[in-house]
Enzyme design. Structure first.
Site, PDB file in Angstrom:
ATOM      1  N   VAL A 179       0.827  -1.203   0.000  1.00 25.01           N
ATOM      2  CA  VAL A 179       0.000   0.000   0.000  1.00 25.01           C
ATOM      3  C   VAL A 179       0.865   1.259   0.000  1.00 25.01           C
ATOM      4  CG1 VAL A 179      -1.678   1.330   1.338  1.00 25.01           C
ATOM      5  CG2 VAL A 179      -1.962  -1.134   1.092  1.00 25.01           C
ATOM      6  N   GLU A 180       1.964   1.235   0.737  1.00 23.83           N
ATOM      7  CA  GLU A 180       2.780   2.439   0.884  1.00 23.83           C
ATOM      8  C   GLU A 180       3.541   2.801  -0.388  1.00 23.83           C
ATOM      9  OE1 GLU A 180       2.980   4.647   3.183  1.00 23.83           O
ATOM     10  OE2 GLU A 180       1.754   3.687   4.723  1.00 23.83           O
TER      11      GLU A 180
END
Length: 387
Positions: A179-180
């Site tokens: 996600v990051e």
């Protein structure tokens, strides 16, 4: 990082601004980093101020040939910056001429300030219909899942060691990095010194927080032997595959490959640091993350959200029961997800709340959770097909 509201217009704006300059531009990062900057970026300990930097035991040698008798450039004539330098000299022993020279190189990021000024107007809104469906679609796709499988295959031994040492499953470490930054594909291309200086002295609503992060960044850079003008990351100052803020780096980053330094752009150190972060925030090995609910939460009087906790007895009195028995006594959270065609309610266990310590958003934590499960399933299929 408060609950997500409707971001379709802001997402388009973020794409126009090229949230990460150059090739390091990720569409899904616009909403995510917007949340982070407006309420305090990744992994903050307190909403009003960053942690105080912990002094290093290494020699206090600042890196970089920065020397000036006064500040020139974008930040000349800033009394608040002069006061900040006074603190850095008195508290941490930095040389005044060195900091004058360094901040003479800092660039004011006006587009960041314009973006945040416009985005701050939407604070406090409730999630709109379909908001979870739109957010989920940015992450639950073949690109993120396949990248996760590939990363797992390449770093299997490190992931296994981190999981054994910290008690955090491999897939949730991967879910964060997916996600990051999609495992380092989008780490950002903003100089950290520019990002933090801009937000520390020109973003009034969160200036205290970012001045604390700027302090920590300078201490971090000196302790790790880095030139503070070199590291790049997000527009809010987050760094590496796991997008740690400097305060989080100082407290939770680890040297997991044993080379004598903590490098969050290194996959091994990033794996160990994310796992350590989860462990230190209370991850409970073997416990669930979320559970479907028996009952009808839409007619219950209980309010959903991360800041509301309910003992199991309270949920039962409201006619709600988890479908997973975790044999745990901690209060649970009622989660509200708005799909395009229906609303969904889940129960969040303490491990779900741990994920939100990384980013205070139900959507964010659910994306990490679902990506973790999807990557794990795809990885197992890959292993089964190639014994």
């Amino acid at each position: 990082m408060k609950a997500v509201v409707s971001f379709s217009n802001r997402l388009a704006l973020g794409l126009t601004l090229l949230f990460f300059a150059g090739c390091a531009t990720s569409p899904e990062k616009t909403e995510q980093n917007f949340n982070r900057a407006r309420s305090g970026p990744t992994q903050q300990a307190a909403p009003s101020q960053a942690r105080t930097a912990t002094p290093y035991l290494r020699p206090l040698t600042s890196i970089g040939a920065y020397r000036a008798s006064s500040i020139t450039g974008d930040y000349a004539g800033y009394p608040a910056l002069q006061r900040f330098i006074d603190v850095m000299v008195q508290k941490h022993g930095f040389e005044r001429d060195y900091l004058n020279g360094l901040f003479s190189q800092a660039k004011r990021k006006q587009w960041t300030l314009d973006y945040l000024a416009k985005s701050d107007q939407s604070l406090g809104g409730k999630p709109g219909k379909g908001s979870w469906s739109r957010y989920r679609a940015k992450f639950l796709d073949a690109r993120h899942i396949n990248a996760g499988v590939d990363f797992w295959q390449r770093h299997q031994a490190t992931l296994q060691r981190a999981s054994q040492q910290y008690g955090v499953p491999d897939e949730y470490i991967l879910g964060i990095m997916a996600v990051e930054t999609t495992f380092g594909s989008f780490v950002g291309n903003h100089r950290i010194i520019d990002a933090l200086t801009t937000l520390a002295f020109d973003y009034q609503r969160r200036g205290d927080y970012f001045r604390g992060e700027l302090e920590n960044f300078l201490v971090m850079s000196r302790g790790e032997g880095l030139d503070p003008a070199k590291p790049v990351g997000s527009f809010a100052g987050a760094m590496g595959l796991g997008q740690f803020m400097p305060s989080s780096f100082l407290e939770w980053a680890v040297d997991f490959n044993g080379d004598g330094k903590r490098d969050l752009w290194n996959p091994e150190d990033s794996i160990g640091s994310v796992a350590n972060y989860f462990a230190k925030h209370g991850w409970k090995p073997g416990q669930p993350v979320v559970s479907p609910i028996r009952g009808n939460p839409s007619v219950a009087t209980l309010e959903p959200g991360l800041d509301k906790q309910y003992p199991l007895s309270t949920l039962q009195q409201a006619g709600l029961m988890p479908t997973t028995d975790c044999q745990c006594n901690e209060p649970l959270r009622l989660l509200w997800l708005r799909h395009a065609d229906q609303d969904q309610y889940l129960l969040g266990y303490p491990n779900f709340y741990v994920i939100t310590r990384y980013n205070q958003s139900t959507h964010y934590a659910m994306a990490v959770h679902e990506l973790a499960q999807a990557i794990k399933s795809a990885y197992r299929q890959q292993v089964a097909s190639n014994p």
